[in-house]
Structure formats: structure tokens, C-alpha cells
Design a protein around this motif. Structure first.
Motif: not given
Length: 386
Positions: A112-117, A131-135, A178-180, A234-241
Motif C-alpha cells: 500500500w502507499m500513503r504519504t502522511d499517516i 498526496d500525489r505531489a508529495a509522492f 511513510n512512503a516505505l 484477492i485484495h485490490p491494489d491500494d491505491p488502484p493505479y
């Protein structure tokens, strides 16, 4: 018939206790043997130890989340055939202990991926945020992934540069950490070189090839699961792209249908996660339930609030861009038609009240999930009684 109420538990080191989960009103627990490395066989004695611990608290082991798929299987390289054989034995051992629903994912490298927890909401509660710009800033300027510039538009790169300039050195380090967190086993300290090495293993694997590897895996394990009475989800992709140059193949309704078609047995099913699928506005969640409800084996109910630039955060369970009323109504109708009770857990929850001072797994503090479970149970009861 209502959904079976469950919560996820990360094992003996989880700061949320089994007693907390029981007091929340759960009859089942979603857990895994996290101490066993991916690819190794889950022994019967270890499964029994976990199962008996749950039963001692008056609950059952409802769902395995997750029985991890080794990266060699996703890449169809190295010892992947041995790891598939091990997976089959683990399924056999789980079935012999009476555990019959197994969740897994096929996301390369990152779960999974988040930039702020610790995204602070107006109430003072905290949520998970992407946050896509942060990612993009992480990818281009902190991780410095070779060739990453080709994945983004000039406007996106400009926004990422602007975002980076607003961050202090400490904030940049937090973003990198966070990203890792979505790396399996990321309690370890990952280095930039280690992450780039893992990503490089997928340089020649695009979405069609990864999908072919998944289909091979399914055709190997679904007949075994079918014979054992195991339900695979099966779990979907997180986020889905796609992220970090990695392909994603469990993100859209068409991809979900292709997975079900690849191994048509009833054991081959879905973990229906409203948070993951809901990030894409083109996913019709209630429609997916209506069309694929016979193959849904496990439910994650989570809400998100989307922004136009690709950002999203995890909102209150009943107050986001996911129409939770329509979702729960479709699920209750599916269960009524199938004459089954599906396990559900309130996926994630805000860190709030006393939990703000505690160190918990991101998204898995007790009180926020209890709030979500209470809201979802009330919504479901209203639908069932109406």
C-alpha cells in the motif's frame, strides 16, 4: 442475515488487544502468522496456537489476512514453483484447522502507499492521506528512481518541486519513511539502494506479464482450495493505479472479472475493499457487488474523500465519496440471495480520543475502528429492518 463483524489483529505485539476487539462487538478476528516469512509453510502447530488464542477470548479465526505471495511468484522467477507448492501446503494446513477464508494480494513490492499517516482532520483526529505531489517528490527527489521523470507530466513535476521546497529536512525524512511503510516487513529499516534493487527486479514485467503470472498462480492453487473448501479472496491494489513504475492489475472491474474468469472455480474470489476500489471514480462499487457478488468472500468497508489532483484521505466510514448506503444495501441483498454470512471488518479508522497518545499500526487504532464498526452496524440494521 447481518455480516459477520470482525477486526484485524496483528498478533501478540499488536497494541490493540483481543479483549479490545471482543468488547467492540466482534465475533471473529482477521489475522495472520506475520512472524513466518513469505514463502515458508505455515505449520499446523503454529496455526493451532493462534486459533486457540482467539478462541480463548470467545472469538474465531474468521479470515487469514494475509497469506503472503512471495515476490518470486509475482515475477515467475527463482524458486517460484517451490513457493507455490509451499502455498498449497499452507492452504491444506489451514483447512485442517478449520480456517477457510484466505486473503492475499498481488501488488509488486509495495502492499500500500500513503504519504502522511498523521493527517490532522478539523476535529483533531488523524487519518491516512495520499498526496500525489508529495509522492512524486518522494519518487523523483528522495528515492531518485532512474527514469521516473517519464511517468509524470511537466505540470506534475513542477508541483512536486514546489511541494519539496515547502518541506523541512525532518519532513522530508518523514515522507521517505511513510512512503516505505507499505513494504512488507517494513519494521525493518530500508535503504534507498535496497528499494531501488527491489523495483529493478520488475523492469521487464509490464501489466500483461504480471497478469499472466497471477493467472498461472491461480490455476495452480484454485483447484487445491476448491478441494479443501477454502475461499480465496484477492485484495485490490491500494491505491488502484501504477506506482514507482510498477504495474497494477487488480484495480478496475474489468481486471477483477479477468481474475475470476482465469480460474472459474467458486474458491477464486474477491476481498471487496471499498477504500481501495473507491479511489477510482470510474469503479461502480454497488454495481460490482451486483455483478460479482457470488464471488465476494470477504469485505473491507472504508471510505475515502477524493480530490481532483489525485489526492485522497480516509474519511469517516459513512461520510466520503463512497456511497456506503448503496454498498451495504447491495451486500445485504447478495448475502440474502446466497444464504451466506460474509465476514466484514471496518477497514482502518481515525486515530482519535485516547488513541492519539498511543503508538499503533497506521489505520489500526482501536477507537476509530470501533466508531466505524458501530456506524456500519447501525446502517446495516436499518437496511435489514426497512
Amino acid at each position: 442475515m447481518p455480516m459477520e463483524q470482525t477486526m484485524r489483529w496483528f498478533g501478540p505485539n499488536d497494541p490493540v488487544s483481543l479483549r479490545d476487539i471482543r468488547q467492540a462487538g466482534c465475533s471473529g478476528v482477521v489475522t495472520a502468522l506475520h512472524h513466518i516469512p513469505a514463502g515458508e509453510i505455515w505449520p499446523v502447530d503454529e496455526i493451532e496456537i493462534r486459533k486457540k488464542r482467539l478462541e480463548a477470548e470467545g472469538m474465531r479465526w474468521s479470515v487469514v489476512e494475509s497469506l503472503p505471495v512471495h515476490e518470486d511468484i509475482k515475477k515467475a522467477s527463482g524458486n517460484y514453483k517451490q513457493y507455490i507448492a509451499n502455498y498449497k501446503v499452507s492452504l491444506q494446513n489451514l483447512a485442517s484447522c478449520g480456517v477457510q477464508t484466505v486473503t492475499y494480494n498481488f501488488m509488486p513490492v509495495m502492499d500500500w502507499m500513503r504519504t502522511d499517516i498523521n493527517y490532522e482532520l478539523p476535529t483533531g483526529a488523524r487519518a491516512l492521506y495520499y498526496d500525489r505531489a508529495a509522492f512524486i517528490a518522494f519518487d523523483l527527489f528522495l528515492l531518485r528512481r532512474p527514469g521516473a521523470e517519464a511517468d509524470y507530466s511537466p505540470a506534475e513535476i513542477h508541483l512536486a518541486e514546489s511541494k519539496l521546497q515547502t518541506l523541512t529536512p525532518s519532513q522530508r525524512e518523514t515522507l521517505f519513511h511513510n512512503a516505505l511503510l507499505g513494504l512488507p516487513g517494513s519494521d525493518e529499516r530500508f535503504t534507498r539502494d535496497g528499494v531501488l534493487h527491489a523495483l529493478a527486479q520488475y523492469a521487464e514485467i509490464d501489466a500483461p506479464r504480471l497478469q499472466a503470472h497471477l493467472f498461472y498462480f491461480l490455476r495452480e492453487i484454485v483447484p487445491v482450495a476448491e478441494s479443501l473448501g477454502i475461499r480465496l479472496a484477492i485484495h485490490p491494489d491500494d491505491p488502484p493505479y501504477p506506482l514507482l513504475g510498477l504495474p497494477r492489475i487488480v484495480s478496475t472491474e474489468a481486471q477483477l472479472q479477468a481474475i475470476l474468469d482465469a480460474a472459474p472455480g467458486a474458491a477464486n474470489g474477491l476481498c471487496f475493499c471499498t477504500g481501495s476500489l473507491g479511489v477510482r471514480p470510474d469503479n461502480d462499487l454497488a454495481g460490482i457487488i451486483e455483478r460479482m457478488g457470488d464471488r465476494i468472500h470477504f469485505i473491507h468497508l472504508r471510505n475515502i474523500r477524493r480530490h481532483q489532483n489525485g489526492d485522497f484521505y480516509e474519511a469517516d466510514h459513512l461520510n466520503g465519496d463512497v456511497d456506503m448506503y448503496a454498498v451495504v444495501r447491495a451486500l445485504t441483498e447478495t448475502m440474502r440471495r446466497r444464504h451466506v454470512q460474509l465476514p466484514m471488518r471496518p477497514d482502518h479508522g481515525h486515530q482519535m480520543l485516547d488513541d492519539l497518545a498511543k503508538q499503533t499500526y497506521p489505520g489500526y487504532s482501536a477507537i476509530g475502528r470501533l466508531k466505524g464498526l458501530a456506524e456500519l452496524r447501525g446502517l446495516e440494521m436499518g437496511i435489514l429492518r426497512s
